[in-house]
Scaffold this active site. Structure first.
Site, short mmCIF file in Angstrom:
data_model
loop_
_atom_site.label_atom_id
_atom_site.label_comp_id
_atom_site.label_asym_id
_atom_site.label_seq_id
_atom_site.Cartn_x
_atom_site.Cartn_y
_atom_site.Cartn_z
N SER A 254 -9.40 0.21 -6.40
CA SER A 254 -8.12 -0.50 -6.43
C SER A 254 -7.27 -0.20 -7.66
O SER A 254 -6.06 -0.41 -7.62
CB SER A 254 -8.37 -2.01 -6.34
N LYS B 259 -3.87 -7.22 2.73
CA LYS B 259 -3.16 -6.05 2.18
C LYS B 259 -2.33 -5.41 3.31
O LYS B 259 -1.25 -5.88 3.59
CB LYS B 259 -4.16 -5.11 1.52
N HIS C 166 -8.78 -1.52 0.59
CA HIS C 166 -7.56 -0.72 0.37
C HIS C 166 -7.47 0.48 1.31
O HIS C 166 -6.56 1.30 1.15
CB HIS C 166 -7.49 -0.24 -1.08
C1 LIG Z 1 -11.35 -3.41 -3.49
C2 LIG Z 1 -11.03 -4.84 -3.18
N1 LIG Z 1 -11.92 -5.58 -2.50
C3 LIG Z 1 -11.67 -6.87 -2.20
C4 LIG Z 1 -10.50 -7.47 -2.58
C5 LIG Z 1 -10.28 -8.92 -2.26
O1 LIG Z 1 -9.46 -9.05 -1.14
P1 LIG Z 1 -8.63 -10.37 -0.91
O2 LIG Z 1 -7.39 -10.28 -1.75
O3 LIG Z 1 -8.37 -10.39 0.55
O4 LIG Z 1 -9.48 -11.53 -1.33
C6 LIG Z 1 -9.53 -6.73 -3.26
C7 LIG Z 1 -8.22 -7.32 -3.60
O5 LIG Z 1 -7.88 -7.95 -4.44
C8 LIG Z 1 -9.81 -5.39 -3.59
O6 LIG Z 1 -8.93 -4.67 -4.30
#
Ligand SMILES: Cc1ncc(COP(=O)(O)O)c(C=O)c1O
Length: 393
Positions: A181, A240, A209
């Site tokens: 990310s 996202k 992502h």
């Molecule tokens: C790689 C990754 N996994 C999981 C998440 C968590 O997702 P969510 O925002 O739906 O809780 C994020 C986002 O913040 C992320 O970047």
């Protein structure tokens, strides 16, 4: 009487003095490619709204219709009384999309990772995890009580050494983000899957992502690399590319059945409002019906990356719409972000502890909703601020 929370003043002072105290900018109106934060109209290069669906009319209509039909709340935890037909429908659709036997909805991508890892592992187990995996994976590992072996980012040889050390453990989980990310690079999935097979480890991929972004139809890195039969647990998020809220796990039916019995976010936290599930179904309809959406995201990504390269910026190892502008120093990265904002571009400065010391950056994400004119203007502003600050010549 003394205030037992007085220590918070000291903590906050320390954060302010070290320059890492942050308060989020306030968005007025809709989450859009060009929108108003803190009263300033800016080109928005911060949101994970990859496909520009956050205010799509069909998604809004789906949410409104679901409110009319089912109300605003599910009323309970899923496993008590909060399991609505629309939750089941969304799960069936996600399983088909991810080409798995079944899928399970969580309240967020965060709870999907943390709840799943902590449900399937316990004391005496080992998790082998990439050093740059998301915080929700790290928290899941901590909650599980399993031993953690962290391998340097994308270092397959080091992952192998961790797996060798883990021999004899009751269960071993090899876990990686599909797309990272903060760097926008892609996991070496074929190599990691081969290791998992060789060592009999469970293979888990967080495609938060990559879902809606990579692989045929936006099915993620598992699809991109053709690893369906080698990945045991896929995680995705609906917050996202799906532009609403929620997370899910996709895999074999026994996995999903087990998680419904044991994953703590499912057992102890209320399920989605039906309008959110309806929004996610409508987003999935669009993604399946209009492949042009993902094409537009990648056209914009190529345009923006090529522009940054022409200007002389270092964008690290990015291969996806997440494109960091590497700065190095923390104060400089924050200053660069602030100057961009003053000139009309919103791109967040990211510093330690989110990224390692000396690797501070400004993180950009384009969406399918940006016009070429938005991106050309954003590039002009990045170039001007970059030259002013001596980041590029
Ligand atoms: C790689 C990754 N996994 C999981 C998440 C968590 O997702 P969510 O925002 O739906 O809780 C994020 C986002 O913040 C992320 O970047």
């Amino acid at each position: 009487m003394s205030d037992p929370l007085a220590f918070l003043d000291d903590e906050l002072r320390a954060l302010r003095e070290s320059g890492v105290y942050r308060w989020p900018r306030e968005l007025a109106g809709e989450q859009a490619p060009v929108c108003v934060y803190d009263g300033r109209r800016v080109i928005n290069l911060c949101a994970n709204n990859y496909l520009g669906l956050a205010n799509d009319p069909t998604l809004k209509a789906a949410a409104r219709d679901a409110i009319d039909a089912y109300g605003v709340g599910s009323g309970a935890v899923r496993t008590i009384a909060g399991n609505m037909a629309i939750h089941d429908e969304l799960e069936r659709r996600l399983a088909v999309f991810k080409r798995t036997e079944a899928a399970l909805l969580y309240q967020s991508g965060f709870t999907a990772n943390a709840g799943t890892v902590s449900a399937i592992l316990g004391k005496g187990d080992v998790v082998v995890s990439d050093a740059l995996n998301h915080a929700s994976i790290i928290d899941g590992c901590r909650l599980s009580g399993a031993d953690r072996k962290i391998f340097p980012h994308k270092d397959v040889a080091a992952a192998r050494r961790c797996l060798e050390e883990a021999r004899g453990a009751r269960r071993v989980l090899l876990i990686t983000d599909g797309v990272f990310s903060m760097d926008g690079d892609v996991a070496p999935l074929p190599e990691l899957c081969a290791l998992a097979r060789e060592f009999g480890a469970i293979m888990m991929v967080d495609d938060a992502h990559a879902s809606g972004v990579m692989g045929a139809g936006g099915r993620g890195t598992v699809e991109h690399f053709g690893m369906h039969d080698q990945v045991d647990i896929q995680v995705g998020t609906l917050s996202k590319a799906w532009a609403c809220l929620g997370g899910y796990v996709a895999g074999r039916r026994p996995l999903i059945e087990f998680l419904m019995q044991r994953a703590r976010p499912l057992l102890f936290s209320t399920s989605h409002p039906p309008s959110v599930a309806a929004t996610a179904i409508a987003a999935l309809d669009l993604i399946e019906r209009d492949p042009g959406l993902i094409d537009r995201l990648w056209d914009n990504t190529r345009l923006f990356k090529a522009g940054l390269a022409r200007l002389g910026f270092d964008t690290g190892a990015s291969e996806t719409p997440i494109t960091p502008i590497m700065i190095g120093g923390e104060a400089e990265a924050m200053r660069f972000s602030d100057r961009l904002f003053e000139e009309g571009v919103f791109a967040l400065g990211i510093a330690y502890p989110t990224v390692p010391r000396g690797k501070a950056r400004v993180r950009t994400i384009v969406s399918a909703g940006h016009t070429p004119q938005d991106l050309t203007r954003a590039l002009a502003i990045c170039g001007a601020v970059g030259r002013e600050m001596g980041v590029v010549r």
